[in-house]
Scaffold this motif. Structure first.
Motif, PDB file in Angstrom:
ATOM      1  N   ASP A  54      -4.070  -0.267 -10.196  1.00  0.00           N
ATOM      2  CA  ASP A  54      -3.985  -0.461 -11.633  1.00  0.00           C
ATOM      3  C   ASP A  54      -3.962  -1.963 -11.880  1.00  0.00           C
ATOM      4  OD1 ASP A  54      -3.194   0.713 -14.464  1.00  0.00           O
ATOM      5  OD2 ASP A  54      -1.842  -0.964 -14.064  1.00  0.00           O
ATOM      6  N   GLU A  55      -4.960  -2.469 -12.583  1.00  0.00           N
ATOM      7  CA  GLU A  55      -5.088  -3.914 -12.756  1.00  0.00           C
ATOM      8  C   GLU A  55      -3.872  -4.527 -13.462  1.00  0.00           C
ATOM      9  OE1 GLU A  55      -7.201  -7.645 -12.345  1.00  0.00           O
ATOM     10  OE2 GLU A  55      -7.347  -5.687 -11.336  1.00  0.00           O
ATOM     11  N   ALA A  56      -3.336  -3.831 -14.459  1.00  0.00           N
ATOM     12  CA  ALA A  56      -2.174  -4.372 -15.168  1.00  0.00           C
ATOM     13  C   ALA A  56      -0.972  -4.500 -14.235  1.00  0.00           C
ATOM     14  CB  ALA A  56      -1.823  -3.494 -16.363  1.00  0.00           C
ATOM     15  N   ALA A  57      -0.779  -3.503 -13.387  1.00  0.00           N
ATOM     16  CA  ALA A  57       0.326  -3.568 -12.429  1.00  0.00           C
ATOM     17  C   ALA A  57       0.107  -4.691 -11.425  1.00  0.00           C
ATOM     18  CB  ALA A  57       0.464  -2.232 -11.711  1.00  0.00           C
ATOM     19  N   HIS A  62       1.347 -10.047  -9.366  1.00  0.00           N
ATOM     20  CA  HIS A  62       0.833 -11.380  -9.058  1.00  0.00           C
ATOM     21  C   HIS A  62       1.697 -12.449  -9.720  1.00  0.00           C
ATOM     22  CE1 HIS A  62      -1.927 -14.847  -9.579  1.00  0.00           C
ATOM     23  NE2 HIS A  62      -2.389 -14.485  -8.399  1.00  0.00           N
ATOM     24  N   THR A  63       2.032 -12.239 -10.989  1.00  0.00           N
ATOM     25  CA  THR A  63       2.893 -13.183 -11.697  1.00  0.00           C
ATOM     26  C   THR A  63       4.267 -13.266 -11.048  1.00  0.00           C
ATOM     27  OG1 THR A  63       1.740 -12.816 -13.794  1.00  0.00           O
ATOM     28  CG2 THR A  63       3.979 -13.694 -13.925  1.00  0.00           C
ATOM     29  N   ALA A  64       4.824 -12.114 -10.689  1.00  0.00           N
ATOM     30  CA  ALA A  64       6.153 -12.094 -10.065  1.00  0.00           C
ATOM     31  C   ALA A  64       6.154 -12.823  -8.735  1.00  0.00           C
ATOM     32  CB  ALA A  64       6.612 -10.647  -9.887  1.00  0.00           C
ATOM     33  N   LEU A  65       5.095 -12.667  -7.963  1.00  0.00           N
ATOM     34  CA  LEU A  65       5.013 -13.330  -6.662  1.00  0.00           C
ATOM     35  C   LEU A  65       4.821 -14.834  -6.810  1.00  0.00           C
ATOM     36  CD1 LEU A  65       2.727 -10.742  -4.835  1.00  0.00           C
ATOM     37  CD2 LEU A  65       5.080 -11.308  -4.188  1.00  0.00           C
ATOM     38  N   HIS A  66       3.942 -15.238  -7.719  1.00  0.00           N
ATOM     39  CA  HIS A  66       3.565 -16.650  -7.814  1.00  0.00           C
ATOM     40  C   HIS A  66       4.513 -17.455  -8.684  1.00  0.00           C
ATOM     41  CE1 HIS A  66      -0.407 -16.734  -5.762  1.00  0.00           C
ATOM     42  NE2 HIS A  66      -0.341 -15.435  -5.982  1.00  0.00           N
ATOM     43  N   GLU A  67       5.070 -16.839  -9.709  1.00  0.00           N
ATOM     44  CA  GLU A  67       5.893 -17.601 -10.647  1.00  0.00           C
ATOM     45  C   GLU A  67       7.389 -17.385 -10.453  1.00  0.00           C
ATOM     46  OE1 GLU A  67       4.643 -17.041 -14.683  1.00  0.00           O
ATOM     47  OE2 GLU A  67       2.534 -17.477 -14.220  1.00  0.00           O
ATOM     48  N   ARG A  68       7.770 -16.229  -9.945  1.00  0.00           N
ATOM     49  CA  ARG A  68       9.197 -15.942  -9.806  1.00  0.00           C
ATOM     50  C   ARG A  68       9.632 -15.785  -8.348  1.00  0.00           C
ATOM     51  NH1 ARG A  68       7.877 -12.393 -13.971  1.00  0.00           N
ATOM     52  NH2 ARG A  68       8.363 -10.525 -12.760  1.00  0.00           N
ATOM     53  N   ASP A 137      15.050   4.824  -6.395  1.00  0.00           N
ATOM     54  CA  ASP A 137      14.761   4.241  -7.710  1.00  0.00           C
ATOM     55  C   ASP A 137      14.989   2.734  -7.652  1.00  0.00           C
ATOM     56  OD1 ASP A 137      14.081   4.024 -10.373  1.00  0.00           O
ATOM     57  OD2 ASP A 137      16.086   4.548 -11.095  1.00  0.00           O
ATOM     58  N   VAL A 138      14.185   2.060  -6.818  1.00  0.00           N
ATOM     59  CA  VAL A 138      14.422   0.649  -6.506  1.00  0.00           C
ATOM     60  C   VAL A 138      13.984  -0.315  -7.606  1.00  0.00           C
ATOM     61  CG1 VAL A 138      14.252   1.079  -4.031  1.00  0.00           C
ATOM     62  CG2 VAL A 138      12.201   0.404  -5.299  1.00  0.00           C
ATOM     63  N   ALA A 139      13.429   0.187  -8.697  1.00  0.00           N
ATOM     64  CA  ALA A 139      12.961  -0.662  -9.800  1.00  0.00           C
ATOM     65  C   ALA A 139      12.056  -1.775  -9.286  1.00  0.00           C
ATOM     66  CB  ALA A 139      14.147  -1.238 -10.578  1.00  0.00           C
ATOM     67  N   PRO A 140      10.940  -1.414  -8.651  1.00  0.00           N
ATOM     68  CA  PRO A 140      10.088  -2.420  -8.024  1.00  0.00           C
ATOM     69  C   PRO A 140       9.174  -3.118  -9.019  1.00  0.00           C
ATOM     70  CG  PRO A 140       9.078  -0.281  -7.795  1.00  0.00           C
ATOM     71  CD  PRO A 140      10.393  -0.057  -8.501  1.00  0.00           C
ATOM     72  N   VAL A 141       8.720  -4.288  -8.642  1.00  0.00           N
ATOM     73  CA  VAL A 141       7.596  -4.904  -9.331  1.00  0.00           C
ATOM     74  C   VAL A 141       6.315  -4.154  -8.971  1.00  0.00           C
ATOM     75  CG1 VAL A 141       6.142  -6.969  -9.419  1.00  0.00           C
ATOM     76  CG2 VAL A 141       8.614  -7.186  -9.538  1.00  0.00           C
ATOM     77  N   LEU A 142       6.197  -3.788  -7.696  1.00  0.00           N
ATOM     78  CA  LEU A 142       5.034  -3.059  -7.203  1.00  0.00           C
ATOM     79  C   LEU A 142       5.408  -2.387  -5.902  1.00  0.00           C
ATOM     80  CD1 LEU A 142       1.878  -2.671  -7.722  1.00  0.00           C
ATOM     81  CD2 LEU A 142       1.562  -4.468  -5.994  1.00  0.00           C
ATOM     82  N   VAL A 143       4.865  -1.197  -5.683  1.00  0.00           N
ATOM     83  CA  VAL A 143       4.971  -0.532  -4.381  1.00  0.00           C
ATOM     84  C   VAL A 143       3.567  -0.419  -3.809  1.00  0.00           C
ATOM     85  CG1 VAL A 143       5.667   1.525  -3.102  1.00  0.00           C
ATOM     86  CG2 VAL A 143       6.973   0.810  -5.130  1.00  0.00           C
ATOM     87  N   ILE A 144       3.345  -1.058  -2.672  1.00  0.00           N
ATOM     88  CA  ILE A 144       2.108  -0.877  -1.934  1.00  0.00           C
ATOM     89  C   ILE A 144       2.394   0.192  -0.902  1.00  0.00           C
ATOM     90  CG2 ILE A 144       0.449  -1.967  -0.372  1.00  0.00           C
ATOM     91  CD1 ILE A 144       0.975  -4.599  -1.890  1.00  0.00           C
ATOM     92  N   GLY A 145       1.948   1.404  -1.185  1.00  0.00           N
ATOM     93  CA  GLY A 145       2.243   2.557  -0.349  1.00  0.00           C
ATOM     94  C   GLY A 145       0.999   3.000   0.387  1.00  0.00           C
ATOM     95  N   LEU A 146       0.856   2.551   1.633  1.00  0.00           N
ATOM     96  CA  LEU A 146      -0.326   2.869   2.433  1.00  0.00           C
ATOM     97  C   LEU A 146       0.050   3.340   3.833  1.00  0.00           C
ATOM     98  CD1 LEU A 146      -2.497  -0.201   1.338  1.00  0.00           C
ATOM     99  CD2 LEU A 146      -2.873   2.185   0.673  1.00  0.00           C
ATOM    100  N   PRO A 147       1.052   4.242   3.945  1.00  0.00           N
ATOM    101  CA  PRO A 147       1.389   4.748   5.273  1.00  0.00           C
ATOM    102  C   PRO A 147       0.249   5.592   5.836  1.00  0.00           C
ATOM    103  CG  PRO A 147       2.529   6.019   3.606  1.00  0.00           C
ATOM    104  CD  PRO A 147       1.876   4.860   2.895  1.00  0.00           C
ATOM    105  N   VAL A 148       0.235   5.723   7.145  1.00  0.00           N
ATOM    106  CA  VAL A 148      -0.851   6.404   7.832  1.00  0.00           C
ATOM    107  C   VAL A 148      -0.300   7.581   8.633  1.00  0.00           C
ATOM    108  CG1 VAL A 148      -0.642   4.867   9.846  1.00  0.00           C
ATOM    109  CG2 VAL A 148      -2.803   6.057   9.422  1.00  0.00           C
TER     110      VAL A 148
END
Length: 203
Positions: A54-57, A62-68, A137-148
């Protein structure tokens, strides 16, 4: 502030080949960055249709990583070792398993106690770690969920999508540490100017 990243000629050639086989110019900038880096890391062009983003997410993350300086939490050290522009939190070495909780799930609990809400969670190995992220319910900025894997991987990613959390996932059973690290690296490598000026990335 990050210094400009030097791209090795081998990586440049890899991207040239990738783009000769797959037209990614229709993707929004951060989605394109994630899709291309995951494919670059796996040599698997099927990720272009298997990934769910999702581009908005992605913009928010991206903002959270780079600015905060949002913390990045990984489920295993193999994911952490692939993330090259940020220190990460991985508590697997401190975790223990029990009949009711896998070691990976316990590591998620320990990491959440350490970082709290507002982190980017990167799960590339254990479906149980992803399920624990959802349960806490970790209230994440983003979850990259790619388990195999054949046991629980696709199901855990479906649960992530159903949760409504901001996420990157994929539909199939494939995934793994390399592609999970690639997805977050795509966000870390993407300079703010290229995100806000998509035409710069269309070349």
């Amino acid at each position: 502030m990050n210094t400009p990243r030097t791209v090795h000629p081998i990586e440049q050639e890899s991207y040239r080949i990738l783009r000769s086989r797959l037209d990614t110019t229709g993707f929004p900038p951060l989605t394109r960055a994630v899709v291309e880096r995951v494919i670059h890391s796996s040599a698997d062009v099927e990720y272009a249709t298997d990934l769910v983003t999702d581009e908005a997410a992605l913009r928010t993350a991206h903002t959270a990583l780079h600015e905060r300086g949002a913390p990045v939490v990984t489920d295993v050290e193999m994911v952490a070792s692939g993330i090259t522009r940020r220190e990460t939190v991985c508590r697997l070495a401190d975790a223990a398993s029990s009949p009711d909780l896998t070691r990976s799930a316990h590591a998620v609990r320990l990491a959440y106690e350490q970082v709290g809400p507002g982190a980017v969670w990167v799960i590339g190995c254990a479906p149980t770690a992803l399920y624990e992220v959802l349960a806490l319910d970790v209230a994440p900025v983003l979850v990259i969920g790619l388990p195999v894997g054949f046991v629980g991987a696709a199901e855990s990613k479906a649960a992530l999508r159903a949760s409504g959390l901001p996420a990157v996932s994929n539909v199939s059973e494939k995934g793994g540490s390399a592609v999970a690290a690639a997805a977050v690296n795509a966000l870390l490598y993407a300079e703010p100017a290229s995100v806000h000026n998509p035409q710069k990335e269309k070349s």
